[in-house]
Design an enzyme around this catalytic site. Sequence first.
Site, short mmCIF file in Angstrom:
data_model
loop_
_atom_site.label_atom_id
_atom_site.label_comp_id
_atom_site.label_asym_id
_atom_site.label_seq_id
_atom_site.Cartn_x
_atom_site.Cartn_y
_atom_site.Cartn_z
N ASP A 16 0.86 -1.17 0.00
CA ASP A 16 0.00 0.00 0.00
C ASP A 16 0.91 1.24 0.00
OD1 ASP A 16 -2.38 1.64 0.48
OD2 ASP A 16 -1.63 1.82 2.53
N CYS A 17 0.34 2.40 -0.28
CA CYS A 17 1.16 3.62 -0.31
C CYS A 17 0.93 4.49 0.92
CB CYS A 17 0.86 4.40 -1.59
SG CYS A 17 1.95 5.82 -1.84
N ASP A 176 -1.45 -0.74 5.99
CA ASP A 176 -1.71 -0.23 7.34
C ASP A 176 -3.19 -0.05 7.62
OD1 ASP A 176 -2.17 3.21 7.41
OD2 ASP A 176 -1.81 2.14 5.54
#
Length: 229
Positions: A16-17, A176
């Site tokens: 994920d970013c 996250d």
Amino acid sequence: MNNFLSSPTPLCLLFDCDGTLVDSEILLAEVLGEVLPEFGLPFSARQYMEEFRGIRFYTIVQMLEERFGVWVEDKFPALEAQMRARMEARMRAQLEPIAGIPEALAALNAYPKAVVSNGPERKIRCALESTRLTQHFGEQIFSAYTLNVWKPDPALYLQAASAMGYAPEQCIVIDDAAVGVEAGLAAGMHVIHINHFPEEETTPKGAIGIQHAHELPGAIARLDTKVTV
């Protein structure tokens, strides 16, 4: 986005970013807290962090419309344009990588990697450029806005895995946010949840919970051993 024809290692890392690679969540929360009220939708940065992290922007707007009975559909293009412009300016001026991520990525250099994000491709590239992380991913970027599917739908991670040339069980999702962890588990992938708020959030069953990026290489090494045994 390149397609790997063979797997040089048993595992592929799908990151994920926002909130995973880059510390953009608070910047986005602040921008949303500024822009949404300007269009008649009550909102605060705290609300984003507590309730909306990782959720598609359009979905956030829809949820707020229903909650407050304020309809901004005709103004949505202007609203989104304002939000994107302000967010990009904040990212280029202030964005930092998540603590420990540059070192973790360097330690994981041998693994093929991709970024799989609910954000637009332009935002992803801006984030990687601003934090000097582009070198770790090259063109391996998969945006929900490009593929037209958003987490928690597992199809976003599944399409990224297919394009990278890996089966779901050969992939490790690192995310996250709850929507990303849910998507990775539903895709049948290994999932590492970087839990920034362990006192408030619980890592779902089936995912591996860590609290800091410096734990990432060790967690992946342990998974790698299990997969290759």
